[in-house]
Design a protein around this motif. Structure first.
Motif, PDB file in Angstrom:
ATOM      1  N   ALA A   1     -12.471  10.437  -5.071  1.00 32.12           N
ATOM      2  CA  ALA A   1     -13.312  10.467  -6.409  1.00 32.12           C
ATOM      3  C   ALA A   1     -14.628  11.067  -6.026  1.00 32.12           C
ATOM      4  O   ALA A   1     -15.208  11.912  -6.939  1.00 32.12           O
ATOM      5  CB  ALA A   1     -13.391   9.029  -6.807  1.00 32.12           C
ATOM      6  N   VAL A   2     -15.376  10.507  -4.939  1.00 27.79           N
ATOM      7  CA  VAL A   2     -16.630  11.268  -4.585  1.00 27.79           C
ATOM      8  C   VAL A   2     -16.600  12.740  -4.534  1.00 27.79           C
ATOM      9  O   VAL A   2     -17.461  13.546  -4.866  1.00 27.79           O
ATOM     10  CB  VAL A   2     -17.198  10.529  -3.738  1.00 27.79           C
ATOM     11  CG1 VAL A   2     -18.700  11.059  -3.038  1.00 27.79           C
ATOM     12  CG2 VAL A   2     -17.708   8.881  -4.105  1.00 27.79           C
ATOM     13  N   ALA A   3     -15.586  12.977  -3.724  1.00 29.51           N
ATOM     14  CA  ALA A   3     -15.379  14.476  -3.212  1.00 29.51           C
ATOM     15  C   ALA A   3     -15.021  15.559  -4.371  1.00 29.51           C
ATOM     16  O   ALA A   3     -15.765  16.441  -4.525  1.00 29.51           O
ATOM     17  CB  ALA A   3     -14.088  14.600  -2.359  1.00 29.51           C
ATOM     18  N   ALA A   4     -14.303  14.865  -5.168  1.00 27.89           N
ATOM     19  CA  ALA A   4     -14.182  15.698  -6.604  1.00 27.89           C
ATOM     20  C   ALA A   4     -15.407  15.873  -7.457  1.00 27.89           C
ATOM     21  O   ALA A   4     -15.725  16.874  -8.166  1.00 27.89           O
ATOM     22  CB  ALA A   4     -12.848  15.096  -7.335  1.00 27.89           C
ATOM     23  N   GLU A   5     -16.181  14.787  -7.685  1.00 22.17           N
ATOM     24  CA  GLU A   5     -17.112  14.637  -8.433  1.00 22.17           C
ATOM     25  C   GLU A   5     -18.250  15.416  -8.000  1.00 22.17           C
ATOM     26  O   GLU A   5     -19.017  16.246  -9.038  1.00 22.17           O
ATOM     27  CB  GLU A   5     -17.761  13.026  -8.672  1.00 22.17           C
ATOM     28  CG  GLU A   5     -19.047  13.057  -9.408  1.00 22.17           C
ATOM     29  CD  GLU A   5     -19.610  11.585  -9.570  1.00 22.17           C
ATOM     30  OE1 GLU A   5     -20.656  11.459 -10.235  1.00 22.17           O
ATOM     31  OE2 GLU A   5     -18.943  10.549  -8.898  1.00 22.17           O
ATOM     32  N   TYR A   6     -18.670  15.595  -6.909  1.00 23.97           N
ATOM     33  CA  TYR A   6     -19.728  16.200  -6.097  1.00 23.97           C
ATOM     34  C   TYR A   6     -19.110  17.973  -5.554  1.00 23.97           C
ATOM     35  O   TYR A   6     -20.179  18.488  -5.043  1.00 23.97           O
ATOM     36  CB  TYR A   6     -20.456  15.552  -5.134  1.00 23.97           C
ATOM     37  CG  TYR A   6     -21.191  14.269  -5.886  1.00 23.97           C
ATOM     38  CD1 TYR A   6     -22.535  14.524  -6.151  1.00 23.97           C
ATOM     39  CD2 TYR A   6     -20.686  13.175  -5.675  1.00 23.97           C
ATOM     40  CE1 TYR A   6     -23.273  13.438  -6.704  1.00 23.97           C
ATOM     41  CE2 TYR A   6     -21.413  11.925  -6.207  1.00 23.97           C
ATOM     42  CZ  TYR A   6     -22.497  12.422  -7.000  1.00 23.97           C
ATOM     43  OH  TYR A   6     -23.182  11.243  -7.258  1.00 23.97           O
ATOM     44  N   GLY A   7     -17.870  17.989  -5.463  1.00 23.58           N
ATOM     45  CA  GLY A   7     -17.335  19.251  -5.011  1.00 23.58           C
ATOM     46  C   GLY A   7     -17.701  19.421  -3.652  1.00 23.58           C
ATOM     47  O   GLY A   7     -18.060  20.453  -2.815  1.00 23.58           O
ATOM     48  N   ILE A   8     -17.536  18.334  -2.725  1.00 24.10           N
ATOM     49  CA  ILE A   8     -17.729  18.173  -1.374  1.00 24.10           C
ATOM     50  C   ILE A   8     -16.394  17.928  -0.633  1.00 24.10           C
ATOM     51  O   ILE A   8     -15.432  17.372  -1.160  1.00 24.10           O
ATOM     52  CB  ILE A   8     -19.084  17.248  -0.959  1.00 24.10           C
ATOM     53  CG1 ILE A   8     -18.351  15.791  -1.544  1.00 24.10           C
ATOM     54  CG2 ILE A   8     -20.314  17.697  -1.621  1.00 24.10           C
ATOM     55  CD1 ILE A   8     -19.649  14.838  -1.491  1.00 24.10           C
ATOM     56  N   THR A   9     -16.636  17.901   0.662  1.00 16.03           N
ATOM     57  CA  THR A   9     -15.322  17.413   1.546  1.00 16.03           C
ATOM     58  C   THR A   9     -15.438  15.960   1.670  1.00 16.03           C
ATOM     59  O   THR A   9     -16.572  15.372   2.346  1.00 16.03           O
ATOM     60  CB  THR A   9     -15.538  18.302   3.082  1.00 16.03           C
ATOM     61  OG1 THR A   9     -15.573  19.822   2.555  1.00 16.03           O
ATOM     62  CG2 THR A   9     -14.219  17.904   3.789  1.00 16.03           C
ATOM     63  N   GLY A  10     -14.349  15.480   1.627  1.00 14.43           N
ATOM     64  CA  GLY A  10     -14.200  14.062   2.018  1.00 14.43           C
ATOM     65  C   GLY A  10     -13.554  13.792   3.129  1.00 14.43           C
ATOM     66  O   GLY A  10     -12.728  14.282   3.781  1.00 14.43           O
ATOM     67  N   TYR A  11     -13.953  12.646   3.842  1.00 10.79           N
ATOM     68  CA  TYR A  11     -13.405  12.062   4.935  1.00 10.79           C
ATOM     69  C   TYR A  11     -13.201  10.497   5.203  1.00 10.79           C
ATOM     70  O   TYR A  11     -14.072   9.754   4.260  1.00 10.79           O
ATOM     71  CB  TYR A  11     -14.342  12.330   6.174  1.00 10.79           C
ATOM     72  CG  TYR A  11     -14.574  13.969   6.372  1.00 10.79           C
ATOM     73  CD1 TYR A  11     -13.717  14.503   7.481  1.00 10.79           C
ATOM     74  CD2 TYR A  11     -15.660  14.538   5.895  1.00 10.79           C
ATOM     75  CE1 TYR A  11     -13.943  15.729   7.835  1.00 10.79           C
ATOM     76  CE2 TYR A  11     -15.776  15.891   6.148  1.00 10.79           C
ATOM     77  CZ  TYR A  11     -14.980  16.454   6.993  1.00 10.79           C
ATOM     78  OH  TYR A  11     -15.141  17.869   7.393  1.00 10.79           O
TER      79      TYR A  11
END
Length: 367
Positions: A42-52
């Protein structure tokens, strides 16, 4: 220079870091890490960043210049140590570690690797506290003799706010909030001469299902600058939070609820008119402070740029100051030693509560 930055931990405070780092001109929000894979997506999609979901993998792959730790305090040492080993500066949510021994280990690791480590002490940068700092720098009340912090209306130990992990602390949720008044006392009054000079009394007035050892504390010490320093800390439903500085030529009162600064600079006992003037001076100072705060709010609504944001948002103010320190333009806004003394004061409160609990149990047994 833009610092590639990541946030570890998706709890209640992480949104402040994610939003701040996305907006701060000095940083590029690059990655997010949490053990909850749904939260990561959810956070990666919201901010357009890489999630781990694994911090070690993120530290190795994300090419980071800075990492913010927003995880439960019991994880701080291990996560910060891993980031330091990877050469990544760390900003850690308060308190910096769970114990003073862990702090010493963390500080030594940071020194050995030459990596910057700091803690989030955001209320130091509240508007009222910034005004108080400026007034003291301008010698507004003459030679300072004492500093009193009043932090009442804190959360009760069993209040559900930050998560189950807080209930493992001796003071529960109440203890989780204690770093704020303690670092304010340290920032304004200075550090104790020695750990043994800190005096604490505690009580536990409430009845709780969990074995909390305290829900109120009174702490005092004499600082290295020879100032009398004290803090009164209790829970309650109505917050009352302030920092009072007593000087030879006056008194400064920073009200952290209204974000106003009151200066008292005359003998208000001299006559009935002088006593009335005391109320007038307090009221005028608060009106001026409220007007300044209103102007900040209006400016924020009209123009939500970064500079306007830092006028009201203490987290944003510290993030910018920390980023400037990392890029070499200024000193770190929160010394690592301040974070260390904060956890030492917390341990002094825990120890006093444990001693009181043990003494109470001994009396019960003997009776």
């Amino acid at each position: 220079m833009s610092l590639r930055t990541a946030v570890v931990g998706g709890g209640t405070v992480s949104d402040n870091h994610l939003d701040g780092l996305e907006s701060l001109p000095l940083t590029t929000l690059a990655a997010f890490c949490d053990i909850d894979s749904d939260r990561v997506r959810a956070v990666a999609a919201e901010y357009g960043i890489t999630g781990y979901t694994d911090p070690e993998t993120m530290f190795a792959e994300a090419d980071l210049d800075w990492v913010h730790l927003c995880t439960p305090v019991g994880t701080h040492l291990d996560l910060a140590t891993s980031a330091i080993a990877a050469g990544i500066p760390v900003l850690i949510q308060k308190p910096i570690t769970e114990t003073a021994a862990e702090y010493e280990q963390l500080a030594e690791t940071a020194r050995d690797h030459g990596v910057h480590v700091s803690a989030v002490h955001n209320h130091v940068f509240d508007p009222a506290m910034r005004e108080l700092t400026t007034a003291l720098q301008q010698d507004a009340v003459g030679e300072v003799r004492a500093v009193d912090v009043r932090y009442t209306g804190q959360t009760y130990p069993d209040d559900v706010r930050r998560g189950e992990w807080a209930f493992d602390l001796p003071g529960g949720e109440f203890e989780e909030g204690l770093p704020h008044p303690l670092y304010l006392l340290l920032r304004v009054g200075g550090y104790p001469r020695a750990e043994g000079d800190v005096q604490v009394v505690t009580h536990c007035r409430g009845e709780y299902e969990r074995p909390f050892t305290y829900d109120g504390a009174k702490l005092q010490y004499c600082s290295r600058e020879d100032l009398l320093c004290s803090a009164t800390l209790t829970p309650g439903r109505v917050p009352d939070k302030s920092v009072t500085v007593h000087g030879e030529d006056g008194v400064l009162i920073a009200d952290l609820i209204s974000q106003t600064l009151v200066r008292l600079d005359r003998d208000y006992q001299a006559s009935p008119i002088a006593r009335a003037r005391s109320n007038v001076d307090r009221a005028v100072a608060r009106l001026r402070g409220n007007a300044a705060n209103l102007r900040r709010v209006i400016a924020r609504r009209r123009n939500d740029d970064w500079e306007t944001k830092t006028e009201l948002d203490a987290h944003a103010y510290q993030f910018e100051a920390e980023a400037l320190a990392l890029t070499g333009d200024r000193e770190p806004p929160v010394p690592l030693a301040e974070a260390g003394w904060t956890i030492r004061l917390m341990e002094a409160i825990r120890d006093a509560a444990a001693d009181r609990t043990e003494a109470t149990q001994d009396v019960s047994v003997s009776n």
